[in-house]
Design an enzyme around this catalytic site. Structure first.
Site, mmCIF file in Angstrom:
data_model
loop_
_atom_site.group_PDB
_atom_site.id
_atom_site.type_symbol
_atom_site.label_atom_id
_atom_site.label_comp_id
_atom_site.label_asym_id
_atom_site.label_seq_id
_atom_site.Cartn_x
_atom_site.Cartn_y
_atom_site.Cartn_z
ATOM 1 N N SER A 1 0.826 -1.222 0.000
ATOM 2 C CA SER A 1 0.000 0.000 0.000
ATOM 3 C C SER A 1 0.853 1.263 0.000
ATOM 4 C CB SER A 1 -0.991 0.007 1.175
ATOM 5 O OG SER A 1 -0.336 -0.178 2.402
ATOM 6 N N HIS B 1 -1.738 -8.867 1.620
ATOM 7 C CA HIS B 1 -1.388 -7.626 2.313
ATOM 8 C C HIS B 1 -2.354 -7.333 3.461
ATOM 9 C CE1 HIS B 1 0.192 -3.808 3.236
ATOM 10 N NE2 HIS B 1 -0.313 -3.077 2.271
ATOM 11 N N HIS C 1 7.091 -12.470 9.308
ATOM 12 C CA HIS C 1 7.031 -11.155 8.646
ATOM 13 C C HIS C 1 8.181 -11.059 7.657
ATOM 14 C CE1 HIS C 1 7.159 -6.771 8.068
ATOM 15 N NE2 HIS C 1 5.879 -6.815 8.365
ATOM 16 N N ARG D 1 3.731 -4.109 17.437
ATOM 17 C CA ARG D 1 2.301 -3.832 17.240
ATOM 18 C C ARG D 1 1.454 -4.970 17.829
ATOM 19 N NH1 ARG D 1 2.080 -3.105 10.903
ATOM 20 N NH2 ARG D 1 3.136 -5.117 11.155
ATOM 21 N N ASP E 1 -1.170 -8.915 12.918
ATOM 22 C CA ASP E 1 -2.453 -9.517 12.555
ATOM 23 C C ASP E 1 -2.868 -10.654 13.474
ATOM 24 O OD1 ASP E 1 -2.920 -7.931 10.179
ATOM 25 O OD2 ASP E 1 -1.215 -8.995 9.325
ATOM 26 N N ARG F 1 -4.025 3.458 7.566
ATOM 27 C CA ARG F 1 -2.862 3.558 6.675
ATOM 28 C C ARG F 1 -2.798 4.911 5.956
ATOM 29 N NH1 ARG F 1 1.001 -0.256 5.222
ATOM 30 N NH2 ARG F 1 0.779 -0.749 7.433
ATOM 31 N N ARG G 1 10.470 5.122 -12.035
ATOM 32 C CA ARG G 1 10.590 4.353 -13.277
ATOM 33 C C ARG G 1 11.812 3.438 -13.216
ATOM 34 N NH1 ARG G 1 10.963 1.389 -17.033
ATOM 35 N NH2 ARG G 1 10.336 1.774 -19.196
#
Length: 433
Positions: free
Chosen positions: A244, A274, A320, A329, A375, A401, A421
């Site tokens: 994200s 994700h 992770h 977290r 999570d 987020r 790019r």
């Protein structure tokens, strides 16, 4: 930085940072950051250093640091909301944007500012009300954010030929508007899908961002509001390489406005790899409860975990891509549960797994990181307070987020980052090297 106006504080910081980076690049522009291997190119660019992202850095051992501050430090230093002592996400946003811990006055200025900007245009309300109930909440969120770009200050100013040096100001305005409106969009989606389309009510300018959000969702428990403050703070940012954050950075580099950039980020967050992990954790826990009927003895849990691994699946909520220790977290959510819901059976199960899973994963020997991540815990907390609609959880993740990726987007334009790019290669080309 005693001003309570975030834009004024930013305007004073930007020239110094521009000068610092200019000098640094003049002196070290040619310095190599490392080697790129063939495996990195095939392996999702893991470990490849190729992005500049200012708001947070992920340390493999320490976990996330927001502008240099760890989660425990943020919990201690950031202004608090209610009597429960969790930090206000407004304070974290101020920190991410400025690098400075805000005062109580600065945070309450942000709360009022967001309340003032929160109203949704009628066409977005109509659109949300017309979505079929089988359209996933994340698809609704992304579509509504895209449609909000009718309000984009940046797109308007760009069309009028605004100077490049002013880009950041318009991105700031659009980012502030978008963050203000997100809880209204998210609450509307929730009410339409799970509360028979009942009204989200009005924003109260005396309340903070999270409190208004839980009110609009229809939750009155003060502890749930505390949980929301914690949740929205800790899910806000996780370095620049995750899907994200990287998506918003990439799309923003094309000078797509913040609404389009953030909608793109949400389409990335909707991907199972994700943003769906906390949902998968709850599904796995429910199956485990069904299967390990022997009153949750350690031995039967061990067997169940081994069965999961031996059937070629992973234990959701563990491991992770970058972290090599227990995710801070996870730890702060565990502390919240120990304080507010120590007797909850699902929490007890999660706590029991924390003692068992890492050992099993170490025995198996395949995991680089056998420790729980964010999570493994969040779903259990949301369920305890009555938010059982798992399909919706990623929307909460998305609202949070926004704080990180939009703070970075303001800086990306302030620092004049160019269109992203990178160079790609074919397999034949790689073999020919």
């Amino acid at each position: 930085a005693s001003s309570t106006n975030l834009k004024d504080v930013l305007a004073a910081l930007i020239p110094k940072e521009q000068a610092r980076i200019k000098t640094f690049r003049q002196q070290h522009g040619g310095t190599a950051l490392g080697q790129i291997t063939v495996d990195m190119s095939y392996g999702g660019m893991r470990g490849m250093k190729g992005l500049v992202y200012e708001t947070s850095v992920l340390d493999p051992d320490e976990g996330i640091r927001f502008r240099g501050f760890s989660i425990p430090e943020c919990q201690k230093l950031l202004p608090k909301g209610g009597x429960g002592g969790e930090p206000l996400p407004e304070g974290l946003f101020w920190l991410l944007v400025t690098g400075q811990i805000p005062t109580g006055a600065q945070v309450s200025w942000l709360s009022k500012e967001w309340a003032k900007r929160a109203a949704l245009p009628s066409h977005v309300v109509t659109m949300l009300d017309n979505f079929p109930t089988n359209l996933h909440p994340m698809s609704q969120l992304s579509a509504a954010i895209t449609a909000l770009n009718s309000e984009s200050n940046f797109a308007r100013a760009y069309a009028e030929g605004i100077l490049r040096t002013k880009y950041w100001e318009m991105v700031y305005e659009s980012a502030m508007d978008l963050i203000a409106k997100l809880p209204c969009v998210a609450a509307k989606i929730y009410r339409n899908l799970y509360r028979a389309g009942s009204s989200i009510g009005a924003i109260d300018s005396k309340l903070d961002w999270s409190h208004n959000f839980t009110n609009m969702l229809g939750y009155t428990d003060a502890q749930f509001t505390e949980l929301m403050r914690l949740y929205l703070t800790i899910h806000s940012d996780h370095e620049g390489g995750n899907v994200s954050a990287h998506t918003s950075h990439l799309v923003g580099s094309a000078l797509s406005d913040p609404y389009l950039s953030f909608a793109a980020a949400m389409n990335g967050l909707a991907g199972p790899l994700h943003g769906l992990a906390n949902q998968e954790v709850l599904g796995w826990l429910a199956q485990l409860q069904k299967a390990x009927x022997x009153a949750g003895a350690d031995a039967s849990l061990r067997d169940y975990i081994w069965n999961t691994l031996n059937s070629g699946r992973v234990v959701p909520g563990y491991g992770h891509a970058v972290l090599r220790k227990t995710d801070p977290r996870y730890t702060c959510q565990r502390e919240f549960a120990l304080k507010h819901l120590p007797g909850d059976p699902m929490f007890k199960l999660v706590a029991q797994l924390y003692k068992i899973v890492p050992n099993v994963l170490l025995e198996q020997g395949a995991a680089a990181n056998p420790w729980p991540n964010v999570d493994a815990h969040s779903g259990v907390l949301l369920q305890y307070y009555g938010m059982t609609e798992m399909n919706y959880y990623t929307v909460l993740f998305g609202v949070s987020r926004a704080l990180g990726v939009l703070a970075q987007l303001i800086w990306s334009r302030a620092l004049g980052f160019p269109l992203e790019r990178p160079k790609s290669m074919s397999t034949d080309g790689l073999i020919a090297l």
